[in-house]
Design an enzyme around this catalytic site. Structure first.
Site, PDB file in Angstrom:
ATOM      1  N   SER A   1       2.667  -2.931   8.696  1.00 52.50           N
ATOM      2  CA  SER A   1       2.463  -4.238   8.027  1.00 52.50           C
ATOM      3  C   SER A   1       2.792  -4.141   6.537  1.00 52.50           C
ATOM      4  CB  SER A   1       1.027  -4.735   8.234  1.00 52.50           C
ATOM      5  OG  SER A   1       0.090  -3.993   7.471  1.00 52.50           O
TER       6      SER A   1
ATOM      7  N   SER B   1       0.864  -1.186   0.000  1.00 48.68           N
ATOM      8  CA  SER B   1       0.000   0.000   0.000  1.00 48.68           C
ATOM      9  C   SER B   1       0.890   1.222   0.000  1.00 48.68           C
ATOM     10  CB  SER B   1      -0.862   0.028   1.266  1.00 48.68           C
ATOM     11  OG  SER B   1      -1.497   1.293   1.390  1.00 48.68           O
TER      12      SER B   1
ATOM     13  N   TYR C   1      -1.212  -0.657  10.108  1.00 48.11           N
ATOM     14  CA  TYR C   1      -1.325  -0.975   8.678  1.00 48.11           C
ATOM     15  C   TYR C   1      -0.051  -0.563   7.923  1.00 48.11           C
ATOM     16  CZ  TYR C   1      -3.640  -1.021   4.054  1.00 48.11           C
ATOM     17  OH  TYR C   1      -3.990  -1.256   2.745  1.00 48.11           O
TER      18      TYR C   1
HETATM   19  N1  LIG Z   1      -8.740  -0.099  -1.136  1.00 41.41           N
HETATM   20  C1  LIG Z   1      -7.625   0.615  -1.024  1.00 41.41           C
HETATM   21  O1  LIG Z   1      -7.645   1.853  -1.114  1.00 41.41           O
HETATM   22  C2  LIG Z   1      -6.297  -0.068  -0.819  1.00 41.41           C
HETATM   23  C3  LIG Z   1      -5.153   0.744  -0.867  1.00 41.41           C
HETATM   24  C4  LIG Z   1      -3.915   0.152  -0.690  1.00 41.41           C
HETATM   25  C5  LIG Z   1      -3.817  -1.200  -0.486  1.00 41.41           C
HETATM   26  N2  LIG Z   1      -4.931  -1.967  -0.429  1.00 41.41           N
HETATM   27  C6  LIG Z   1      -4.757  -3.383  -0.187  1.00 41.41           C
HETATM   28  O2  LIG Z   1      -5.360  -4.111  -1.233  1.00 41.41           O
HETATM   29  C7  LIG Z   1      -5.815  -5.370  -0.733  1.00 41.41           C
HETATM   30  C8  LIG Z   1      -7.292  -5.537  -1.092  1.00 41.41           C
HETATM   31  O3  LIG Z   1      -8.009  -4.467  -0.511  1.00 41.41           O
HETATM   32  P1  LIG Z   1      -9.558  -4.167  -0.833  1.00 41.41           P
HETATM   33  O4  LIG Z   1      -9.698  -2.695  -0.805  1.00 41.41           O
HETATM   34  O5  LIG Z   1     -10.020  -4.951  -1.999  1.00 41.41           O
HETATM   35  O6  LIG Z   1     -10.187  -4.722   0.541  1.00 41.41           O
HETATM   36  P2  LIG Z   1     -11.527  -5.528   0.825  1.00 41.41           P
HETATM   37  O7  LIG Z   1     -11.724  -5.429   2.295  1.00 41.41           O
HETATM   38  O8  LIG Z   1     -12.629  -5.086  -0.082  1.00 41.41           O
HETATM   39  O9  LIG Z   1     -11.115  -7.020   0.425  1.00 41.41           O
HETATM   40  C9  LIG Z   1     -10.137  -7.743   1.150  1.00 41.41           C
HETATM   41  C10 LIG Z   1     -10.470  -9.213   1.075  1.00 41.41           C
HETATM   42  O10 LIG Z   1      -9.496  -9.927   1.848  1.00 41.41           O
HETATM   43  C11 LIG Z   1     -10.195 -10.923   2.579  1.00 41.41           C
HETATM   44  N3  LIG Z   1      -9.424 -11.312   3.755  1.00 41.41           N
HETATM   45  C12 LIG Z   1      -9.156 -10.561   4.847  1.00 41.41           C
HETATM   46  N4  LIG Z   1      -8.485 -11.284   5.754  1.00 41.41           N
HETATM   47  C13 LIG Z   1      -8.318 -12.513   5.243  1.00 41.41           C
HETATM   48  C14 LIG Z   1      -7.710 -13.700   5.721  1.00 41.41           C
HETATM   49  N5  LIG Z   1      -7.162 -13.764   6.944  1.00 41.41           N
HETATM   50  N6  LIG Z   1      -7.706 -14.799   4.925  1.00 41.41           N
HETATM   51  C15 LIG Z   1      -8.285 -14.759   3.710  1.00 41.41           C
HETATM   52  N7  LIG Z   1      -8.903 -13.653   3.202  1.00 41.41           N
HETATM   53  C16 LIG Z   1      -8.908 -12.552   3.967  1.00 41.41           C
HETATM   54  C17 LIG Z   1     -11.513 -10.273   2.963  1.00 41.41           C
HETATM   55  O11 LIG Z   1     -12.493 -11.220   3.353  1.00 41.41           O
HETATM   56  C18 LIG Z   1     -11.856  -9.520   1.695  1.00 41.41           C
HETATM   57  O12 LIG Z   1     -12.626 -10.289   0.791  1.00 41.41           O
HETATM   58  C19 LIG Z   1      -5.530  -5.362   0.764  1.00 41.41           C
HETATM   59  O13 LIG Z   1      -4.297  -6.000   1.034  1.00 41.41           O
HETATM   60  C20 LIG Z   1      -5.413  -3.884   1.074  1.00 41.41           C
HETATM   61  O14 LIG Z   1      -4.629  -3.655   2.223  1.00 41.41           O
HETATM   62  C21 LIG Z   1      -6.186  -1.423  -0.598  1.00 41.41           C
END
Ligand SMILES: NC(=O)c1ccc[n+]([C@@H]2O[C@H](COP(=O)([O-])OP(=O)(O)OC[C@H]3O[C@@H](n4cnc5c(N)ncnc54)[C@H](O)[C@@H]3O)[C@@H](O)[C@H]2O)c1
Length: 233
Positions: free
Chosen positions: A144, A129, A141
């Protein structure tokens, strides 16, 4: 048939990555702790694994689902992640640990268990991220996701030249995760993005597809910011 494994693929960025990879001819294994992974996988003719990546039994289920596919994975996308935001004085130890446990510890454990099963010339793409550069209210976060960068670079070195390992660092992407951000904070963040809009899951999926492909054959150990130009702002 090439096989790709995507974690956190029931929705959001992970599901969009999986859907995008089908266009490159991959057979997909979708992993998520959320039972909706079944419907998401069915919609793109993929194999669902309802499993928690932080649970050793969950990871055993993932390994056995991969073994029941015909062939070894070519690409592993470590996308599963969570947030538990709070300012430093309000950050509880359980929430500090939980976020690091899932985003970093479990990602490391799954990767170390699967790395030898990935085909020669295959790739790992980790979803870090932009927050790894630091974010007030996201100490757990940010730490991590900084760890994910260390994991990416260490794995790239330890597994070269057999595997390529890179990370994508998304900025603010419109998903359920960012829907949880209060509206006034969201508006402030978006106003600072040079491209003047939140990212879409497909913006991240395209970056992942490229890093996972042979077009990125000379790219390893790198972090690709995908944040509308906001990397250091
Ligand atoms: N949305 C953003 O702006 C953003 C920005 C930077 C990074 N990210 C990263 O991108 C990735 C996806 O984010 P998103 O926005 O789609 O989030 P989201 O919450 O919509 O989806 C995350 C998915 O991960 C699954 N998950 C969580 N813990 C888990 C576990 N222990 N085992 C298996 N599955 C698990 C959840 O059930 C969910 O379906 C994440 O790593 C997040 O940190 C997101």
């Amino acid at each position: 048939m090439k096989i790709a494994v995507v974690t956190g693929a029931a929705r959001g960025i992970g599901f969009e990555i999986a859907r995008r990879l089908t266009k490159d001819g991959y057979r997909l294994v979708l992993v998520d702790v959320d039972p909706r992974v079944g419907d998401s996988a069915a919609s793109i003719d993929a194999t669902p694994v309802k499993a928690d990546i932080a649970d050793p039994e969950g990871r055993a289920q993932i390994r056995s689902a991969i073994r029941s596919e015909e062939g070894q994975p070519t690409l592993l996308v470590n996308n599963a992640g969570i947030t538990r935001d709070a300012l430093i004085g309000d950050m509880t130890e359980p929430n500090f640990r939980l976020v690091n446990r899932i985003n970093l510890g479990a990602t490391f454990e799954l990767t170390s268990e699967l790395a030898d099963e990935i085909v020669d010339g295959g790739a790992v793409v980790n979803i870090s991220s932009r927050a790894y550069l630091g974010n007030v209210g996201q100490f757990n976060y940010a730490i991590s996701k900084g760890g994910v960068v260390g994991l990416t670079r260490s794995l790239a070195l330890s597994h070269a030249p057999r595997l390529r390992v890179n990370a994508v660092a998304p900025g603010f992407i419109a998903t359920d995760m960012t829907d949880a951000v209060p509206a006034r904070v969201r508006d402030r963040i978006i106003s600072r993005i040079p491209l003047q809009r939140p990212g879409r899951p497909i913006d991240i999926a395209e970056a992942v597809a490229w890093l996972g492909s042979d077009q990125a054959a000379y790219v390893t150990g790198q972090v690709l910011p995908c944040c509308g130009g906001r990397s250091h702002g």
